[in-house]
Design a protein around this motif. Structure first.
Motif: not given
Length: 385
Positions: A297-307, A311-320, A348-355
């Protein structure tokens, strides 16, 4: 099994986890930086970079210089742009803004294009309008901005620049993209790509790595004023790189033999398989991660799939949930992620590096470990998907 001591799995957008053989290369005995053994290793390393960047053009010039990825900005700004010349910077976050600051430090006149909202990127019509309004010496783009996880498209951008303003140089900040995102230096007619050792290339931090086209080198030679730099000067480094690649000892400033050995090992591993396979592996892992993030149920900072970077994902956290609460729980589970650094959304977000090896080594379970830690950590923070 890894021979490394037990440690938390480092899954930030760089430095990344390193392969045992790469780390073992760092323990190479001390040797002269102009001795035949090291000269041969360094020469082979420079040649391998041509394959990594996918260039066979003999006029293209690779550079490997002791320093961080940020040194690449100085190399570009000091050598390829003169004070008073116009530069168009396409910014998708913190690092695009930093590149603009670097140009201004050398006296360039910077026009910065930014997206309509954080998590997007400047669009081609907007870029075309800017290129038609003014003659720019250079356009720069951050291929993956690690502050947002936004991936910029290079092929169509290059076609646009060459069509509208063919004299303009196109330079890419590829610090978080080289070796995990497709980059075809020759085919896409890029004039420069700067990167660093510690991200998807998979070598410990300390090396600024770059590739410049023959066109870029000619632009440097046509300068009216000398570059306002000494250590980052093409004049000082170009003959060194050319001599080492030709297996001739040369000296301007002392390189790091141990890091060069580690880079040689990392490049040998990367080039042992087709690059297309490596890029595909990163895309597949990224798709799996982004699906898991969406399922929570989380959203990414980069809103569009093509964007969205692979090698990494920036993830918005729930407000809580606060990053300061979640990150320690991930660490307790043996996983290290990064907090946010974009000034508008940092808390508001965290970053996950996967490379790198966390993705390409099937024996490792880094990605599964991280996703489990995320799910459990959110639950511990009181969040329900």
């Amino acid at each position: 099994m890894s021979s490394q001591p037990e440690h938390p799995t480092l899954l930030i957008p760089g430095p990344i986890e390193f392969d045992d053989d790469v780390l073992q290369s760092m323990s190479h005995y001390s040797e002269s930086h102009v001795g035949p053994g090291f000269v041969a290793t360094f020469g082979d390393t420079i040649s391998m970079l041509r394959k990594l960047f996918q260039t066979t053009d003999p006029s293209a010039q690779p550079f490997v210089i002791s320093g961080s990825g940020t040194l690449g900005w100085d190399i570009v700004a000091a050598n390829l742009v003169e004070a008073g010349e116009d530069v168009l910077v396409l910014s998708t976050g913190y690092f695009g803004d930093g590149f603009a600051d670097c140009f201004e430090a050398y006296g360039a006149k910077v026009t910065k294009l930014t997206p309509d909202a954080v998590g997007g990127r400047p669009q081609l019509p907007q870029i075309e309008e800017a290129l038609k309004a003014k003659k720019y010496k250079m356009v720069t783009v951050t291929h993956v901005d690690t502050s947002t996880g936004v991936l910029s498209e290079l092929k169509n951008l290059s076609e646009l620049v060459k069509r509208v303003s063919p004299e303009t140089l196109l330079v890419v900040d590829g610090v978080c993209s080289v070796a995990c995102e497709e980059i075809q230096f020759d085919a896409w007619k890029l004039d420069g790509v700067v990167t660093a050792s510690q991200k998807a290339i998979g070598c410990p931090a300390g090396l600024s790595i770059s590739m410049f086209s023959g066109k870029a080198i000619e632009a440097y030679k046509a300068r009216k004023t000398p570059p306002a730099t000494y250590f980052a000067s093409f004049k000082n480094w170009m003959p060194i790189m050319q001599n080492y690649e030709a297996k001739k000892p040369s000296y301007f400033a002392t390189p790091s033999p141990q890091l060069i050995h580690a880079l040689h090992t990392a490049l040998t591993q990367i080039l042992a398989k087709p690059l297309s396979e490596r890029f595909s592996t990163h895309r597949e892992a990224s798709d799996r991660i982004k699906k898991a993030v969406a399922d929570l149920g989380l959203k990414q900072v980069a809103s569009k799939p093509e964007d969205q970077a692979h090698g990494m994902t920036a993830i918005y956290l729930p407000e809580s949930v606060k990053a300061t609460d979640l990150l320690p729980k991930l660490a307790k589970a043996g996983v290290v992620w990064a907090g946010g650094i974009h000034k508008e959304i940092a808390p508001k977000y965290v970053r996950f590096g996967h490379m790198g090896v966390s993705v390409t080594d099937p024996a490792r379970k880094d990605i599964e470990k991280a996703l489990n830690a995320l799910s459990n950590g959110l639950t511990e923070c009181g969040y329900k998907a």
